[in-house]
Scaffold this motif. Structure first.
Motif, PDB file in Angstrom:
ATOM      1  N   UNK A 149      62.382  23.710 -68.695  1.00  0.00           N
ATOM      2  CA  UNK A 149      63.385  24.770 -68.849  1.00  0.00           C
ATOM      3  C   UNK A 149      63.276  25.799 -67.721  1.00  0.00           C
ATOM      4  N   UNK A 150      62.045  26.228 -67.435  1.00  0.00           N
ATOM      5  CA  UNK A 150      61.852  27.237 -66.390  1.00  0.00           C
ATOM      6  C   UNK A 150      62.191  26.673 -65.013  1.00  0.00           C
ATOM      7  N   UNK A 151      61.902  25.412 -64.798  1.00  0.00           N
ATOM      8  CA  UNK A 151      62.223  24.788 -63.510  1.00  0.00           C
ATOM      9  C   UNK A 151      63.721  24.778 -63.268  1.00  0.00           C
ATOM     10  N   UNK A 152      64.487  24.388 -64.285  1.00  0.00           N
ATOM     11  CA  UNK A 152      65.939  24.335 -64.141  1.00  0.00           C
ATOM     12  C   UNK A 152      66.511  25.731 -63.944  1.00  0.00           C
ATOM     13  N   UNK A 157      69.011  29.794 -59.477  1.00  0.00           N
ATOM     14  CA  UNK A 157      69.095  31.028 -58.684  1.00  0.00           C
ATOM     15  C   UNK A 157      69.645  30.764 -57.286  1.00  0.00           C
ATOM     16  N   UNK A 158      69.048  29.873 -56.485  1.00  0.00           N
ATOM     17  CA  UNK A 158      69.614  29.651 -55.147  1.00  0.00           C
ATOM     18  C   UNK A 158      71.025  29.064 -55.193  1.00  0.00           C
ATOM     19  N   UNK A 159      71.334  28.317 -56.243  1.00  0.00           N
ATOM     20  CA  UNK A 159      72.677  27.760 -56.385  1.00  0.00           C
ATOM     21  C   UNK A 159      73.706  28.865 -56.586  1.00  0.00           C
ATOM     22  N   UNK A 160      73.370  29.847 -57.448  1.00  0.00           N
ATOM     23  CA  UNK A 160      74.273  30.978 -57.676  1.00  0.00           C
ATOM     24  C   UNK A 160      74.463  31.800 -56.405  1.00  0.00           C
ATOM     25  N   UNK A 266      72.832  21.120 -69.574  1.00  0.00           N
ATOM     26  CA  UNK A 266      73.214  22.369 -70.216  1.00  0.00           C
ATOM     27  C   UNK A 266      73.747  23.355 -69.192  1.00  0.00           C
ATOM     28  N   UNK A 267      73.108  23.397 -68.018  1.00  0.00           N
ATOM     29  CA  UNK A 267      73.593  24.270 -66.952  1.00  0.00           C
ATOM     30  C   UNK A 267      74.950  23.794 -66.431  1.00  0.00           C
ATOM     31  N   UNK A 268      75.146  22.475 -66.407  1.00  0.00           N
ATOM     32  CA  UNK A 268      76.438  21.938 -65.971  1.00  0.00           C
ATOM     33  C   UNK A 268      77.547  22.365 -66.918  1.00  0.00           C
ATOM     34  N   UNK A 269      77.261  22.354 -68.211  1.00  0.00           N
ATOM     35  CA  UNK A 269      78.256  22.801 -69.195  1.00  0.00           C
ATOM     36  C   UNK A 269      78.619  24.264 -68.942  1.00  0.00           C
TER      37      UNK A 269
END
Length: 346
Positions: A149-152, A157-160, A266-269
């Motif tokens: 969870x923490x890794x994802x 962050x860099x993606x945002x 989950x992040x993709x959603x």
């Protein structure tokens, strides 16, 4: 003695041509070394490109072989011509192409029109389940769950920072990464099945279908967003690193690997939900859906970009559930083959 007969035979052919060759007994024909030349439909003897059929009773068989070779050459020429001349369909803009010079088989849709794709077939299409629960979240329980969870969350962050609210470009990058885990997991399970001489419970096919589904997401997004040169370069770098890291991770801990993918989905959603908000507000134009998306998800002819994002988000929710389920099986100490993979993995 055989060498002398062969040499004499070749000299007679070169001197007198076909009429002299036919005077020899067919017993000597087996001594002749015959090889195919570079040109289809011609033959060579010991490097001489003037081969004249054969001797005696062997002539009809070789004549038929040459006729078949000529026909094959003609078919190849036709296939190459089709491959060069094939272009875009004016009605949909879909590109029809052949692969490795093989003429694609003609497939029609239910309405009788020609099927424009050879990268997938009508049997691969489906209607997405839009009723799937989008709010489901796997609460981290174990140490490995928390690491995943923490890794994802850290990778987000860099993606945002890089993409900000350019969700079309973000989705394109996301799909180049999301298509990797299914391929890696399916490949490793395939090799494991070969080593252990055992069934996989359908998980090999399920994971490969996940990878193919994510790739179709990418093919759709590329039609909508044209990546810039530096974004293509970023894809190369990210995919090169992620593939190798995930490969090693799956070897060490399949449970952790599937959990990471579950949280990535989950992040993709979340990303596609924000994408929809910008479409509703008008920040992103709600352009017509690409032809490939209309055929792949069986969307209406007048479907828009919002319809495409809705079905892709539903796919991601399904991948989320399957990967969390696979991770739970590993957590319980059970092999994936002990629990059949979900049917209709899309």
């Amino acid at each position: 003695m055989n060498s002398r007969l062969t040499t004499s035979l070749v000299l007679q052919i070169l001197r007198h041509g076909r009429s002299s060759a036919l005077c020899f007994s067919t017993a000597f024909s087996s001594q002749v070394i015959v090889r195919r030349s570079g040109t289809i439909g011609r033959r060579s003897i010991l490097g001489v490109d003037a081969w004249e059929r054969s001797f005696g009773s062997a002539a009809p068989e070789l004549a038929k072989a040459d006729a078949d070779a000529d026909a094959a050459e003609k078919e190849t020429s036709i296939a190459e011509t089709v491959n060069r001349e094939v272009g875009s369909r004016p009605d949909t803009g879909a590109v029809v192409s052949s692969y490795w010079g093989i003429r694609p088989s003609k497939i029609t849709k239910e309405d009788g029109t020609v099927w424009p794709w050879n990268c997938f077939r009508p049997s691969d299409t489906y209607t997405a389940d839009l009723s799937i629960d989008l709010t489901k979240h796997h609460v981290p329980k174990t140490f490995l769950d928390k690491v995943a969870y923490r890794t994802v969350k850290f990778l987000r962050v860099p993606t945002d920072i890089f993409f900000q609210r350019r969700y079309g470009c973000r989705a394109m990058m996301l799909e180049t990464v999301a298509a990797v885990p299914g391929m890696v997991g399916g490949m490793l399970l395939h090799l494991q099945s070969l080593r252990r001489f055992e069934y996989s419970g359908g998980w090999i096919k399920a994971l490969l279908e996940e990878a193919e589904n994510e790739r179709m997401h990418l093919m759709t997004m590329v039609e909508i967003v044209e990546p810039k040169w530096y974004e293509r370069l970023l894809v190369l770098a990210v995919q090169g690193v992620f593939f190798n890291v995930y490969f090693v991770l799956y070897l060490l801990s399949p449970k952790l690997a599937h959990r990471v993918v579950g949280y990535l989905e989950e992040e993709a959603i979340h990303s596609y939900t924000e994408f929809l908000k910008d479409l509703d507000s008008g920040a992103i134009p709600n352009v017509p859906a690409p032809a490939i998306a209309i055929d792949y998800w069986r969307l209406p002819k007048d479907a828009r970009l919002k319809d495409v994002v809705l079905v892709i988000r539903a796919d991601e929710a399904h991948h989320r559930d399957v990967n969390h389920f696979a991770s739970d099986l590993r957590y319980q100490g059970r092999e994936l083959k002990e629990a059949p993979a979900p049917i209709g993995f899309h």
